[in-house]
Enzyme design. Structure first.
Site, PDB file in Angstrom:
ATOM      1  N   GLY A 277      98.098 -90.719 -28.057  1.00 19.05           N
ATOM      2  CA  GLY A 277      98.442 -90.090 -26.782  1.00 19.05           C
ATOM      3  C   GLY A 277      98.264 -88.591 -26.907  1.00 19.05           C
ATOM      4  O   GLY A 277      97.375 -87.980 -26.323  1.00 19.05           O
ATOM      5  N   TYR A 318     112.724 -80.555 -28.329  1.00 16.96           N
ATOM      6  CA  TYR A 318     112.299 -80.831 -29.712  1.00 16.96           C
ATOM      7  C   TYR A 318     112.146 -79.556 -30.540  1.00 16.96           C
ATOM      8  O   TYR A 318     111.506 -79.606 -31.596  1.00 16.96           O
ATOM      9  CB  TYR A 318     110.924 -81.522 -29.727  1.00 16.96           C
ATOM     10  CG  TYR A 318     110.742 -82.703 -28.818  1.00 16.96           C
ATOM     11  CD1 TYR A 318     111.433 -83.896 -29.035  1.00 16.96           C
ATOM     12  CD2 TYR A 318     109.850 -82.650 -27.750  1.00 16.96           C
ATOM     13  CE1 TYR A 318     111.233 -84.990 -28.214  1.00 16.96           C
ATOM     14  CE2 TYR A 318     109.639 -83.753 -26.931  1.00 16.96           C
ATOM     15  CZ  TYR A 318     110.339 -84.914 -27.169  1.00 16.96           C
ATOM     16  OH  TYR A 318     110.130 -86.001 -26.361  1.00 16.96           O
ATOM     17  N   CYS A 346     119.276 -71.863 -15.208  1.00 16.25           N
ATOM     18  CA  CYS A 346     120.592 -71.413 -15.651  1.00 16.25           C
ATOM     19  C   CYS A 346     121.080 -72.172 -16.876  1.00 16.25           C
ATOM     20  O   CYS A 346     122.084 -72.885 -16.826  1.00 16.25           O
ATOM     21  CB  CYS A 346     121.585 -71.569 -14.503  1.00 16.25           C
ATOM     22  SG  CYS A 346     120.948 -70.836 -13.002  1.00 16.25           S
ATOM     23  N   GLU A 347     120.343 -72.078 -17.961  1.00 14.51           N
ATOM     24  CA  GLU A 347     120.757 -72.661 -19.234  1.00 14.51           C
ATOM     25  C   GLU A 347     120.141 -71.817 -20.336  1.00 14.51           C
ATOM     26  O   GLU A 347     118.965 -71.451 -20.249  1.00 14.51           O
ATOM     27  CB  GLU A 347     120.189 -74.078 -19.409  1.00 14.51           C
ATOM     28  CG  GLU A 347     120.665 -75.043 -18.375  1.00 14.51           C
ATOM     29  CD  GLU A 347     120.802 -76.467 -18.927  1.00 14.51           C
ATOM     30  OE1 GLU A 347     120.812 -76.642 -20.165  1.00 14.51           O
ATOM     31  OE2 GLU A 347     120.908 -77.363 -18.096  1.00 14.51           O
TER      32      GLU A 347
HETATM   33  C1  LIG Z   1     104.486 -92.725 -27.955  1.00 11.50           C
HETATM   34  C2  LIG Z   1     103.723 -93.864 -28.481  1.00 11.50           C
HETATM   35  C3  LIG Z   1     102.373 -93.717 -28.822  1.00 11.50           C
HETATM   36  C4  LIG Z   1     101.647 -92.387 -28.734  1.00 11.50           C
HETATM   37  O1  LIG Z   1     102.092 -91.458 -29.645  1.00 11.50           O
HETATM   38  P1  LIG Z   1     101.310 -90.065 -29.800  1.00 11.50           P
HETATM   39  O2  LIG Z   1     102.076 -89.334 -30.812  1.00 11.50           O
HETATM   40  O3  LIG Z   1     101.328 -89.411 -28.469  1.00 11.50           O
HETATM   41  O4  LIG Z   1      99.928 -90.390 -30.253  1.00 11.50           O
HETATM   42  C5  LIG Z   1     101.679 -94.828 -29.241  1.00 11.50           C
HETATM   43  N1  LIG Z   1     102.275 -96.032 -29.344  1.00 11.50           N
HETATM   44  C6  LIG Z   1     103.582 -96.218 -29.044  1.00 11.50           C
HETATM   45  C7  LIG Z   1     104.174 -97.563 -29.186  1.00 11.50           C
HETATM   46  C8  LIG Z   1     104.346 -95.139 -28.608  1.00 11.50           C
HETATM   47  O5  LIG Z   1     105.633 -95.320 -28.319  1.00 11.50           O
END
Ligand SMILES: *Cc1c(COP(=O)(O)O)cnc(C)c1O
Length: 427
Positions: A277, A318, A346-347
């Site tokens: 992702g 994070y 406001c934090e």
């Molecule tokens: C969040 C997630 C991903 C993607 O993770 P990235 O770090 O964004 O590549 C892939 N598989 C599962 C099951 C996830 O929960």
């Protein structure tokens, strides 16, 4: 590499000046680069080309329809974690046989929607889920293809909120119990075992934890085959990190990751699925914001931006680092000075960076947060009644708004007034 570069001192998104987009849509906004998205997808696709494979983009990182369509047209599958994501993937033109369904809490309604609409596989995370999936499949007269997500108990060495592969995390089935759970699954006639799934966390900057996990998966594959199961597919999850801080981070490249996968798992002859992702979307996006005020505090100067934690929550949630750069480069020889860079919410948590060295900036200047394409817009809220900010996509010298900023009335009118309040007017 991305396609956000300076030309004659001005930051461009591909062939479009970022300042031109700001003038057209107003700040703050997200902007994504088509070429960067495609480049990252292709890097994974090529890294696995020696093996039968499918790259299933983990769309929770950025699920805008235009982003999904860009990747789907390039041949990507999708990894979804909710009915909403499943529907978004289908709306972007992805066929069911390219969608994998992940997540620890799939409801029976979500399972039904995916089974009826078509699905490549469910990545099952618990025995109760397996039973619900079996029951729904039998009721619909279907057979649900499954992998079981195993938890390999390896330390991904990432931020604790995004580590998922240790035994104390809520994800998957302890790998030590996998054979028992696969035997259970084999006894359920609504399910068809197709493989194994593993995902150990996000923003991993080292291949070693992946390799540890994949070695355990290789061993498990052979045990399960010996037990009589068909293991033809390995879903290896996502998680490869990106260099948020370019000056001192150099995570492995997709090509290095692919070579490791080939070395550790290639001999098994399985089809490989991966679910990146962040690495696909992260460096394909900027958050662009304007300096509202420069405020001198006690011993420190604050840059107060028009973007806030509700638009980009990663620093607050994070402790994430984002490079923040001026959209128009400073004159040569300008001395940097430290600023605390904050939003208007406001934090105190609404702080993007502390004591960050920046060239001198004044009210009205534009800045860009790099690496904001993943887990940015999708995690935004309207906290402090700040309307969701627009998303823009660039393609060569063209750009288009791919999600417009709602008007204040649209935001307010999403709320509805119950009858008993309507009868009285406000004095
Ligand atoms: C969040 C997630 C991903 C993607 O993770 P990235 O770090 O964004 O590549 C892939 N598989 C599962 C099951 C996830 O929960």
């Amino acid at each position: 590499m991305d396609h956000f570069l300076y030309r004659d001192g001005a930051l461009f998104a591909e062939d479009v000046p970022v300042a031109e987009i700001a003038a057209a849509v107003g700040t703050p906004f997200y902007v994504y680069s088509t070429a960067t998205l495609l480049r990252h997808f292709q890097a994974f696709d090529e890294a696995l080309e020696e093996m039968d494979h499918l790259v299933c983009y983990a769309m929770k990182a950025n699920s805008n329809q235009a982003v999904l369509r860009t990747l789907a047209q390039a041949g990507a599958g999708m990894d979804v974690v909710s009915e909403g994501e499943y529907r978004r993937a289908r709306a972007a033109g992805v066929s069911g046989d390219k969608i994998v369904f992940s997540g620890v809490g799939k409801t029976d309604r979500e399972i039904r929607v995916a089974l009826e609409g078509g699905i490549r596989q469910f990545n099952v995370e618990s025995e109760p889920e397996m039973e619900v999936l079996n029951a729904v499949a039998l009721e619909l007269g279907k057979v649900a293809p499954i992998t079981i997500r195993v938890n390999p108990d390896v330390d991904a060495k990432t931020h604790e909120k995004i580590a998922t592969g240790k035994s104390e995390n809520k994800f998957g089935i302890p790998i030590a119990r996998a054979r028992e759970v696969y035997a259970m699954a084999a006894g359920l006639t609504g399910l068809k075992i197709v493989g194994i799934d593993v995902h150990i966390g996000s923003q991993l900057v080292d291949l070693a934890p992946f390799e540890q996990a994949y070695r355990k998966v290789a061993e498990l594959t052979e045990q399960l085959r010996a037990d009589g199961h068909t293991i033809s597919r390995l879903d290896l999850g996502g998680g490869l990190g990106i260099p948020y801080e370019r000056s001192n981070e150099a995570p492995p490249l997709p090509s290095q990751y692919g070579a490791m996968v080939q070395r550790v798992l290639g001999h098994l002859g399985c089809e490989i699925e991966i679910e990146p992702g962040r690495l696909i979307a992260g460096n394909a996006g900027l958050l662009v914001s304007e300096v509202i005020y420069v405020k001198s505090g006690e011993g420190r100067d604050f840059l107060i931006l028009d973007a806030a934690m509700n638009d980009l929550i990663r620093p607050a949630m994070y402790e994430a680092y984002h490079e923040i750069v001026p959209v128009i480069e400073a004159a040569a020889g300008s001395e940097k000075q430290p600023y605390d860079i904050v939003g208007p919410v406001c934090e105190t948590g609404d702080t993007f960076a502390k004591q960050r060295d920046m060239v001198p900036l004044v009210a009205g200047d534009l800045v860009a947060f790099r690496s904001a394409g993943a887990y940015g817009a999708v995690m935004a809220s309207e906290y402090n009644s700040r309307p969701l900010i627009p998303e823009v996509m660039v393609h060569g010298d063209q750009f288009a708004v791919i999600r417009a900023r709602p008007t204040f009335d649209e935001m307010i009118n999403r709320d509805t007034i119950p009858e008993w309040l309507e009868a009285h007017s406000v004095p």
